[in-house]
Design a protein around this motif. Structure first.
Motif, short mmCIF file in Angstrom:
data_model
loop_
_atom_site.label_atom_id
_atom_site.label_comp_id
_atom_site.label_asym_id
_atom_site.label_seq_id
_atom_site.Cartn_x
_atom_site.Cartn_y
_atom_site.Cartn_z
N LEU A 129 -98.01 -12.20 -139.03
CA LEU A 129 -97.53 -13.39 -138.34
C LEU A 129 -98.61 -14.51 -138.24
O LEU A 129 -99.78 -14.42 -138.08
N LEU A 130 -97.98 -15.64 -138.35
CA LEU A 130 -98.66 -16.86 -138.23
C LEU A 130 -97.77 -17.89 -137.14
O LEU A 130 -96.77 -18.17 -137.62
N PHE A 131 -98.15 -18.00 -136.02
CA PHE A 131 -97.62 -19.19 -135.13
C PHE A 131 -98.33 -20.46 -135.28
O PHE A 131 -99.59 -20.34 -134.84
N VAL A 132 -97.85 -21.46 -135.61
CA VAL A 132 -98.19 -22.54 -135.52
C VAL A 132 -97.53 -23.85 -134.88
O VAL A 132 -96.38 -24.01 -134.84
N SER A 133 -98.33 -24.28 -133.80
CA SER A 133 -97.60 -25.32 -132.83
C SER A 133 -96.35 -24.96 -132.28
O SER A 133 -95.45 -25.58 -132.47
N THR A 134 -96.23 -23.82 -131.48
CA THR A 134 -95.07 -23.20 -131.10
C THR A 134 -95.45 -22.61 -129.51
O THR A 134 -96.50 -22.82 -129.11
N THR A 135 -94.28 -22.04 -129.06
CA THR A 135 -94.25 -21.73 -127.83
C THR A 135 -93.22 -20.42 -127.72
O THR A 135 -92.58 -20.17 -128.37
N ALA A 136 -93.56 -19.62 -126.56
CA ALA A 136 -92.75 -18.60 -126.25
C ALA A 136 -92.31 -18.77 -124.78
O ALA A 136 -91.48 -17.70 -124.23
N GLU A 137 -92.62 -19.85 -124.34
CA GLU A 137 -91.91 -20.18 -122.88
C GLU A 137 -91.34 -21.52 -122.72
O GLU A 137 -91.43 -22.25 -121.76
N GLY A 138 -90.27 -21.93 -123.75
CA GLY A 138 -89.54 -22.96 -123.66
C GLY A 138 -90.52 -24.49 -123.12
O GLY A 138 -91.31 -24.33 -124.09
N HIS A 139 -89.90 -25.08 -122.52
CA HIS A 139 -90.32 -26.19 -121.97
C HIS A 139 -91.38 -26.39 -120.84
O HIS A 139 -92.09 -27.23 -120.22
N THR A 140 -91.75 -25.09 -120.57
CA THR A 140 -92.51 -24.62 -119.46
C THR A 140 -93.95 -25.43 -119.40
O THR A 140 -94.36 -26.03 -118.34
N HIS A 141 -94.67 -25.68 -120.60
CA HIS A 141 -95.91 -26.26 -120.57
C HIS A 141 -95.94 -27.77 -121.12
O HIS A 141 -96.75 -28.52 -121.20
N THR A 142 -94.65 -28.28 -121.63
CA THR A 142 -94.51 -29.56 -122.20
C THR A 142 -94.70 -30.66 -121.19
O THR A 142 -93.73 -30.72 -120.34
N ARG A 143 -95.54 -31.65 -121.35
CA ARG A 143 -95.72 -32.57 -120.43
C ARG A 143 -95.81 -33.88 -121.35
O ARG A 143 -96.14 -35.13 -120.70
N TYR A 144 -95.74 -33.84 -122.65
CA TYR A 144 -95.83 -35.03 -123.63
C TYR A 144 -96.91 -35.88 -123.44
O TYR A 144 -97.00 -36.92 -123.65
N GLY A 145 -97.94 -35.13 -122.78
CA GLY A 145 -99.30 -35.89 -122.75
C GLY A 145 -99.32 -36.86 -121.63
O GLY A 145 -100.00 -37.91 -121.42
N LEU A 146 -98.28 -36.72 -120.79
CA LEU A 146 -98.08 -37.82 -119.59
C LEU A 146 -98.22 -37.22 -118.41
O LEU A 146 -98.27 -35.94 -118.10
N PRO A 147 -98.62 -38.01 -117.03
CA PRO A 147 -98.71 -37.38 -115.95
C PRO A 147 -97.43 -36.87 -115.57
O PRO A 147 -96.27 -36.86 -116.09
N PRO A 148 -97.67 -35.83 -114.60
CA PRO A 148 -96.55 -34.95 -114.12
C PRO A 148 -95.17 -35.79 -113.85
O PRO A 148 -93.91 -35.29 -114.28
N ARG A 149 -95.16 -36.75 -113.08
CA ARG A 149 -93.98 -37.54 -112.55
C ARG A 149 -93.24 -38.15 -113.76
O ARG A 149 -92.24 -38.27 -113.95
N LEU A 150 -94.23 -38.55 -114.40
CA LEU A 150 -93.67 -39.54 -115.85
C LEU A 150 -92.99 -38.22 -116.74
O LEU A 150 -91.97 -38.65 -117.45
N ALA A 151 -93.74 -37.26 -117.01
CA ALA A 151 -93.21 -36.12 -117.97
C ALA A 151 -91.92 -35.81 -117.45
O ALA A 151 -90.86 -35.41 -118.28
N THR A 152 -91.71 -35.66 -115.99
CA THR A 152 -90.40 -35.29 -115.72
C THR A 152 -89.27 -36.37 -115.79
O THR A 152 -88.29 -35.74 -116.30
N LEU A 153 -89.51 -37.33 -115.65
CA LEU A 153 -88.50 -38.61 -116.13
C LEU A 153 -88.21 -38.45 -117.40
O LEU A 153 -87.14 -38.55 -118.00
#
Length: 313
Positions: A129-153
């Protein structure tokens, strides 16, 4: 030299599929691309695998609603359906012998869905198996490289936009619109350094994705939770790769996969973004080739039960 052959699935959707290498190869490698992309994003790895001795058979296909494959119904724009599609591809195109599965982004999530829905089949067939740039947890950790409040928006806006696109049918983005997407795609998908050809490949791939698929898969991708599935896969040659500038599936996503899957080596690439298979294609190709070699070995070296973190140069 490649061979192109369409594959019509049980629900009538036709996949555009391409294969390389000898049909009687000891190992078959199946490459699964990411959301809004197509099989061309794996072209560096395909070239590297063709130089291996012995040469494996390589299969890559465009996911339903992507690339040159047929469009999908909105109700079928789910990761579960993609797991079913992968099962059909393996049964029809590679029914025998060990298989190495490599997935980028949504492709990695597709592999997890296949493992979840067909555990016995997965255990009997998959040798690496090779997993590249992926996740097993949906958008749990996705912040788009932004502060939390902006990421939520941004997530709220993205989810709303996805809903509109999902109802836009099988139309594809007009080619006149694609240059305008360049700055956004460059920021969202790439890290500090990239080749212009890599960005061009990405833009062209987005242009071949139906609006229904761009919007329709969003909910399923955000909701998927498959860490428990990974813990049941057993010990097999596997690696997880991620860039530390990945705004969609940041390092915590890769760490979760590596913690769940026994013996998996996790590598973090400084300065790299989400399109790791294009940004750091030589390194990704090297890791994939090593997995194929190990999967084809009659005797496997015992592997540690905890992942080994390696920070690439």
């Amino acid at each position: 030299m490649s061979e192109r052959s369409p594959l019509t699935l049980a629900d009538g959707v036709t996949l555009s599929l391409e294969s390389w290498g000898p049909a009687d190869a000891q190992i078959t490698v199946v490459l699964l691309h990411g959301w809004c992309l197509d099989r061309r994003t794996w072209h560096h790895q395909i070239a590297a695998l063709s130089r291996m001795t012995p040469e494996p058979r390589v299969i890559a296909y465009d996911t339903r609603g992507h690339g040159r494959s047929g469009s999908t119904r909105l109700t079928s724009a789910t990761l579960g359906q993609l797991g079913d599609d992968l099962a059909q591809v393996l049964r029809h195109v590679a029914p025998d012998g060990p298989v190495v599965l490599a997935g980028h982004s949504m492709g990695g999530m597709t592999i997890m869905e296949y493992a979840h829905r067909f555990p016995d089949e997965f255990t009997s067939r998959v040798a690496g198996l090779l997993f590249v740039s992926t996740t097993a947890e949906g958008h749990t950790h996705t912040r788009y490289g932004l502060p939390p409040r902006l990421a939520t928006l941004m997530r709220v806006g993205e989810t709303f936009g996805a809903g509109l696109l999902a109802r836009s049918g099988a139309w594809r983005p007009h080619r006149a619109v694609l240059p305008a997407l360049r700055p956004a795609l460059r920021w969202l998908l790439f890290g500090d350094e990239y080749e212009d050809a890599a960005l061009q490949t990405t833009i062209k791939s987005v242009g071949r994705t139906t609006l229904r698929s761009i919007g329709g898969f969003r909910a399923s991708i955000g909701d998927q939770q498959r860490l428990d599935t990974l813990t049941r896969l057993g010990d097999l040659p596997a690696a997880v790769l991620v860039g530390d500038r990945d705004r969609l599936t940041p390092p915590p996503c890769a760490e979760g996969i590596a913690d769940a899957l026994p013996g998996t080596e996790l590598t973090v690439y400084p300065g790299a973004g989400h399109m790791l298979i294009l940004e750091r294609h030589e390194e990704v190709s090297s890791v994939l080739s090593a997995i194929v070699t190990q999967a084809g070995s009659a005797k496997r070296t015992p592997r540690a039960k905890r992942p080994r973190l390696r920070r690439a140069a």
